[in-house]
Motif scaffolding. Structure first.
Motif, PDB file in Angstrom:
ATOM      1  N   GLY A  14       0.812  -1.217   0.000  1.00  0.00           N
ATOM      2  CA  GLY A  14       0.000   0.000   0.000  1.00  0.00           C
ATOM      3  C   GLY A  14       0.841   1.259   0.000  1.00  0.00           C
ATOM      4  O   GLY A  14       0.550   2.221  -0.716  1.00  0.00           O
ATOM      5  N   ILE A  15       1.889   1.275   0.779  1.00  0.00           N
ATOM      6  CA  ILE A  15       2.780   2.440   0.824  1.00  0.00           C
ATOM      7  C   ILE A  15       3.474   2.634  -0.518  1.00  0.00           C
ATOM      8  O   ILE A  15       3.568   3.753  -1.026  1.00  0.00           O
ATOM      9  N   LEU A  16       3.945   1.536  -1.116  1.00  0.00           N
ATOM     10  CA  LEU A  16       4.610   1.639  -2.416  1.00  0.00           C
ATOM     11  C   LEU A  16       3.648   2.133  -3.499  1.00  0.00           C
ATOM     12  O   LEU A  16       4.048   2.911  -4.370  1.00  0.00           O
ATOM     13  N   ILE A  17       2.391   1.708  -3.443  1.00  0.00           N
ATOM     14  CA  ILE A  17       1.410   2.174  -4.426  1.00  0.00           C
ATOM     15  C   ILE A  17       1.169   3.667  -4.256  1.00  0.00           C
ATOM     16  O   ILE A  17       1.022   4.392  -5.241  1.00  0.00           O
ATOM     17  N   LEU A  18       1.132   4.156  -3.018  1.00  0.00           N
ATOM     18  CA  LEU A  18       0.953   5.591  -2.790  1.00  0.00           C
ATOM     19  C   LEU A  18       2.153   6.381  -3.304  1.00  0.00           C
ATOM     20  O   LEU A  18       2.004   7.466  -3.863  1.00  0.00           O
ATOM     21  N   ILE A  19       3.346   5.840  -3.132  1.00  0.00           N
ATOM     22  CA  ILE A  19       4.559   6.543  -3.554  1.00  0.00           C
ATOM     23  C   ILE A  19       4.720   6.505  -5.066  1.00  0.00           C
ATOM     24  O   ILE A  19       5.061   7.513  -5.689  1.00  0.00           O
ATOM     25  N   ALA A  20       4.507   5.335  -5.661  1.00  0.00           N
ATOM     26  CA  ALA A  20       4.721   5.163  -7.103  1.00  0.00           C
ATOM     27  C   ALA A  20       3.547   4.407  -7.720  1.00  0.00           C
ATOM     28  O   ALA A  20       3.616   3.188  -7.879  1.00  0.00           O
ATOM     29  N   ASN A  25       0.798  -2.646 -10.990  1.00  0.00           N
ATOM     30  CA  ASN A  25       0.722  -4.015 -11.509  1.00  0.00           C
ATOM     31  C   ASN A  25       1.794  -4.911 -10.900  1.00  0.00           C
ATOM     32  O   ASN A  25       1.520  -6.051 -10.516  1.00  0.00           O
ATOM     33  N   TYR A  26       3.012  -4.406 -10.803  1.00  0.00           N
ATOM     34  CA  TYR A  26       4.106  -5.198 -10.248  1.00  0.00           C
ATOM     35  C   TYR A  26       3.900  -5.458  -8.757  1.00  0.00           C
ATOM     36  O   TYR A  26       4.145  -6.557  -8.267  1.00  0.00           O
ATOM     37  N   ILE A  27       3.451  -4.431  -8.036  1.00  0.00           N
ATOM     38  CA  ILE A  27       3.243  -4.574  -6.596  1.00  0.00           C
ATOM     39  C   ILE A  27       2.145  -5.593  -6.312  1.00  0.00           C
ATOM     40  O   ILE A  27       2.291  -6.451  -5.441  1.00  0.00           O
ATOM     41  N   VAL A  28       1.047  -5.528  -7.061  1.00  0.00           N
ATOM     42  CA  VAL A  28      -0.045  -6.484  -6.867  1.00  0.00           C
ATOM     43  C   VAL A  28       0.430  -7.891  -7.199  1.00  0.00           C
ATOM     44  O   VAL A  28       0.133  -8.848  -6.477  1.00  0.00           O
ATOM     45  N   ALA A  29       1.178  -8.033  -8.275  1.00  0.00           N
ATOM     46  CA  ALA A  29       1.681  -9.352  -8.661  1.00  0.00           C
ATOM     47  C   ALA A  29       2.605  -9.924  -7.581  1.00  0.00           C
ATOM     48  O   ALA A  29       2.477 -11.094  -7.202  1.00  0.00           O
TER      49      ALA A  29
END
Length: 47
Positions: A14-20, A25-29
């Motif tokens: 969640g933090i990485l999605i907020l930052i970038a 797609n990569y984070i969810v995978a």
């Protein structure tokens, strides 16, 4: 105090999605792979 891996991975994702947001797609995978591996092998590892 016991910390489980899934909430920790979800928080980091969640933090990485907020930052970038472009990395969504990569984070969810990666999240799904980690949760799947923990689900499959968690009992063998004692998690």
């Amino acid at each position: 105090m016991e910390i489980t891996i899934q909430p920790l991975v979800a928080l980091v994702a969640g933090i990485l999605i907020l930052i970038a947001p472009r990395l969504l797609n990569y984070i969810v995978a990666i999240y799904l792979i980690v949760v799947g591996v923990v689900g499959l092998f968690g009992r063998q590892l004692g998690v």
